[in-house]
Design a protein around this motif. Structure first.
Motif, PDB file in Angstrom:
ATOM      1  N   LEU A  71       7.882   4.469  -2.291  1.00  0.00           N
ATOM      2  CA  LEU A  71       6.707   5.206  -2.730  1.00  0.00           C
ATOM      3  C   LEU A  71       5.656   4.264  -3.320  1.00  0.00           C
ATOM      4  N   ASN A  72       4.473   4.290  -2.762  1.00  0.00           N
ATOM      5  CA  ASN A  72       3.361   3.433  -3.188  1.00  0.00           C
ATOM      6  C   ASN A  72       3.680   1.939  -3.046  1.00  0.00           C
ATOM      7  N   GLY A  73       4.514   1.634  -2.053  1.00  0.00           N
ATOM      8  CA  GLY A  73       4.895   0.238  -1.823  1.00  0.00           C
ATOM      9  C   GLY A  73       3.716  -0.649  -1.484  1.00  0.00           C
ATOM     10  N   TYR A  74       2.731  -0.096  -0.832  1.00  0.00           N
ATOM     11  CA  TYR A  74       1.493  -0.825  -0.558  1.00  0.00           C
ATOM     12  C   TYR A  74       0.477  -0.617  -1.688  1.00  0.00           C
ATOM     13  N   TYR A  75       0.267   0.618  -2.023  1.00  0.00           N
ATOM     14  CA  TYR A  75      -0.823   0.971  -2.934  1.00  0.00           C
ATOM     15  C   TYR A  75      -0.688   0.329  -4.311  1.00  0.00           C
ATOM     16  N   LYS A  76       0.543   0.230  -4.816  1.00  0.00           N
ATOM     17  CA  LYS A  76       0.748  -0.308  -6.168  1.00  0.00           C
ATOM     18  C   LYS A  76       1.008  -1.819  -6.180  1.00  0.00           C
ATOM     19  N   ASN A  77       0.979  -2.442  -5.017  1.00  0.00           N
ATOM     20  CA  ASN A  77       1.161  -3.897  -4.927  1.00  0.00           C
ATOM     21  C   ASN A  77      -0.187  -4.527  -4.596  1.00  0.00           C
ATOM     22  N   SER A  78      -0.801  -5.185  -5.565  1.00  0.00           N
ATOM     23  CA  SER A  78      -2.148  -5.727  -5.373  1.00  0.00           C
ATOM     24  C   SER A  78      -2.204  -6.792  -4.283  1.00  0.00           C
ATOM     25  N   ILE A  80      -0.716  -6.655  -1.335  1.00  0.00           N
ATOM     26  CA  ILE A  80      -0.697  -6.105   0.027  1.00  0.00           C
ATOM     27  C   ILE A  80      -1.449  -4.782   0.148  1.00  0.00           C
ATOM     28  N   LYS A  81      -1.987  -4.311  -0.934  1.00  0.00           N
ATOM     29  CA  LYS A  81      -2.749  -3.050  -0.898  1.00  0.00           C
ATOM     30  C   LYS A  81      -3.866  -3.141   0.136  1.00  0.00           C
ATOM     31  N   ILE A  82      -3.971  -2.117   0.969  1.00  0.00           N
ATOM     32  CA  ILE A  82      -5.029  -2.079   1.976  1.00  0.00           C
ATOM     33  C   ILE A  82      -6.313  -1.626   1.291  1.00  0.00           C
ATOM     34  N   PRO A  83      -7.315  -2.487   1.249  1.00  0.00           N
ATOM     35  CA  PRO A  83      -8.549  -2.143   0.527  1.00  0.00           C
ATOM     36  C   PRO A  83      -9.451  -1.229   1.337  1.00  0.00           C
ATOM     37  N   LEU A  84     -10.447  -0.709   0.683  1.00  0.00           N
ATOM     38  CA  LEU A  84     -11.451   0.074   1.400  1.00  0.00           C
ATOM     39  C   LEU A  84     -12.081  -0.789   2.486  1.00  0.00           C
ATOM     40  N   PRO A  85     -12.334  -0.222   3.655  1.00  0.00           N
ATOM     41  CA  PRO A  85     -13.007  -0.999   4.703  1.00  0.00           C
ATOM     42  C   PRO A  85     -14.355  -1.509   4.202  1.00  0.00           C
ATOM     43  N   GLY A  86     -14.801  -2.612   4.779  1.00  0.00           N
ATOM     44  CA  GLY A  86     -16.055  -3.221   4.340  1.00  0.00           C
ATOM     45  C   GLY A  86     -17.222  -2.262   4.364  1.00  0.00           C
ATOM     46  N   ALA A  87     -17.289  -1.405   5.394  1.00  0.00           N
ATOM     47  CA  ALA A  87     -18.397  -0.458   5.510  1.00  0.00           C
ATOM     48  C   ALA A  87     -18.431   0.508   4.331  1.00  0.00           C
ATOM     49  N   VAL A  88     -17.242   0.867   3.814  1.00  0.00           N
ATOM     50  CA  VAL A  88     -17.172   1.765   2.660  1.00  0.00           C
ATOM     51  C   VAL A  88     -17.493   1.001   1.378  1.00  0.00           C
ATOM     52  N   GLN A  89     -16.980  -0.213   1.270  1.00  0.00           N
ATOM     53  CA  GLN A  89     -17.230  -1.014   0.076  1.00  0.00           C
ATOM     54  C   GLN A  89     -18.725  -1.235  -0.160  1.00  0.00           C
ATOM     55  N   LYS A  90     -19.475  -1.375   0.931  1.00  0.00           N
ATOM     56  CA  LYS A  90     -20.914  -1.624   0.802  1.00  0.00           C
ATOM     57  C   LYS A  90     -21.637  -0.478   0.099  1.00  0.00           C
ATOM     58  N   VAL A  91     -21.117   0.727   0.282  1.00  0.00           N
ATOM     59  CA  VAL A  91     -21.796   1.894  -0.304  1.00  0.00           C
ATOM     60  C   VAL A  91     -20.919   2.594  -1.346  1.00  0.00           C
ATOM     61  N   GLU A  92     -19.849   1.913  -1.779  1.00  0.00           N
ATOM     62  CA  GLU A  92     -18.921   2.549  -2.715  1.00  0.00           C
ATOM     63  C   GLU A  92     -19.616   3.002  -3.992  1.00  0.00           C
ATOM     64  N   MET A 111      -4.772   5.754   3.219  1.00  0.00           N
ATOM     65  CA  MET A 111      -4.563   4.646   4.151  1.00  0.00           C
ATOM     66  C   MET A 111      -3.273   3.905   3.822  1.00  0.00           C
ATOM     67  N   ASN A 112      -3.038   3.665   2.548  1.00  0.00           N
ATOM     68  CA  ASN A 112      -1.846   2.945   2.133  1.00  0.00           C
ATOM     69  C   ASN A 112      -0.582   3.771   2.330  1.00  0.00           C
ATOM     70  N   GLN A 113      -0.701   5.062   2.165  1.00  0.00           N
ATOM     71  CA  GLN A 113       0.445   5.938   2.422  1.00  0.00           C
ATOM     72  C   GLN A 113       0.810   5.927   3.902  1.00  0.00           C
ATOM     73  N   GLY A 213       0.525  -6.807   5.331  1.00  0.00           N
ATOM     74  CA  GLY A 213       1.282  -6.621   4.093  1.00  0.00           C
ATOM     75  C   GLY A 213       2.774  -6.809   4.295  1.00  0.00           C
ATOM     76  N   LEU A 214       3.283  -6.289   5.400  1.00  0.00           N
ATOM     77  CA  LEU A 214       4.708  -6.438   5.702  1.00  0.00           C
ATOM     78  C   LEU A 214       5.089  -7.906   5.836  1.00  0.00           C
ATOM     79  N   PHE A 215       4.314  -8.662   6.601  1.00  0.00           N
ATOM     80  CA  PHE A 215       4.657 -10.075   6.799  1.00  0.00           C
ATOM     81  C   PHE A 215       4.429 -10.906   5.543  1.00  0.00           C
ATOM     82  N   TYR A 216       3.519 -10.482   4.696  1.00  0.00           N
ATOM     83  CA  TYR A 216       3.374 -11.151   3.397  1.00  0.00           C
ATOM     84  C   TYR A 216       4.666 -11.021   2.601  1.00  0.00           C
ATOM     85  N   MET A 217       5.261  -9.824   2.605  1.00  0.00           N
ATOM     86  CA  MET A 217       6.499  -9.606   1.858  1.00  0.00           C
ATOM     87  C   MET A 217       7.679 -10.315   2.508  1.00  0.00           C
TER      88      MET A 217
END
Length: 245
Positions: A71-78, A80-92, A111-113, A213-217
């Motif tokens: 549970l939250n294996g990606y989201y709570k791990n800084s 490997i967490k999948i960040p907001l896509p660049g297009a979203v970050q620009k207008v976040e 996305m992380n789920q 993220g998987l290969f990082y781990m």
């Protein structure tokens, strides 16, 4: 002057005579470890070394898959967490400023789920790849850098993992609302003057993030077994990787 020089020579000779056996003994120990790791002089056989490596890889990849699949294996791990896509970050900031903060957060979590749900598919493929590994491949990995096995798995499994991950990512994103969040955000972005639309391949973005993220781990687990004696949880791993230290 002559007597002083004679005295100095005598002291140097005496010092060498005391230290040489200790230095030689240290070199002998190192040589013995190297030979034992290579199966020379009564140490481990080549087959045992390969068996140990494969055991290590199965444990390491299994641990990595387990960590990202929880549970939250990606989201709570800084890392490997999948960040907001660049297009979203620009207008976040703009989106949050107009009351869309909760949708932005939900989109990122979803996305992380999706990545988390796809990750278990990797375990069987990793095990199959290990079983098919040749002796030469195993030897190169054992003698290679701290991430040699990770690079090997990337080369052998990335494309097949992508094929397994993408449909699961797509299905999961539909179930947990990623697609609807994305469409809602994109619609809002289009209404903002001078803002670009968020048109991009969302499935590919999440699938690539999941695999990265998987290969990082996997790499972290590989380094542990190579460097940390406490991570060698079986006698065979201690024998094989102990000889490598």
């Amino acid at each position: 002057m002559k007597s002083l020089r004679t005295l100095m020579i005598g002291l140097l000779v005496g010092l060498f005579a005391v230290q040489a056996p200790a230095a030689f003994a240290g070199f002998t120990d190192i040589l013995k470890s190297v030979k034992e790791a290579a199966g020379v002089g009564g140490g481990l056989s080549q087959s045992k070394i390969v068996e140990g490596l494969k055991e290590a890889l199965e444990i390491g990849t299994g641990n990595a898959v387990g960590l990202v699949s929880k549970l939250n294996g990606y989201y709570k791990n800084s890392n490997i967490k999948i960040p907001l896509p660049g297009a979203v970050q620009k207008v976040e900031k703009i989106l949050r400023g107009v009351g869309y903060g909760s949708q932005v957060d939900a989109f990122e979590l979803s996305m992380n789920q999706a990545a988390e749900k796809a990750a278990p598919e990797a375990k069987a493929l990793f095990v199959d790849t290990i079983k098919q590994m040749s002796f030469d491949d195993a030897r190169k990995i054992l003698d290679g850098k701290d991430n040699a096995a990770t690079l090997y798995f990337k080369d052998k499994t990335w494309d097949r993992l992508y094929e397994k991950f993408e449909p699961i990512v797509n299905s999961t994103m539909s179930q947990v609302g990623v697609t609807s969040y994305y469409q809602e955000l994109d619609k809002k972005v289009r209404s903002i003057p001078f803002a670009d639309s968020m048109s991009f391949d969302l499935d590919k973005y999440v699938t690539d993030g999941a695999l990265d993220g998987l290969f990082y781990m996997v790499e972290q687990e590989e380094r542990k077994i190579r460097q940390d004696p406490a991570a060698r949880v079986t006698d065979l791993l201690k024998d094989v990787f102990g000889g490598k230290r």
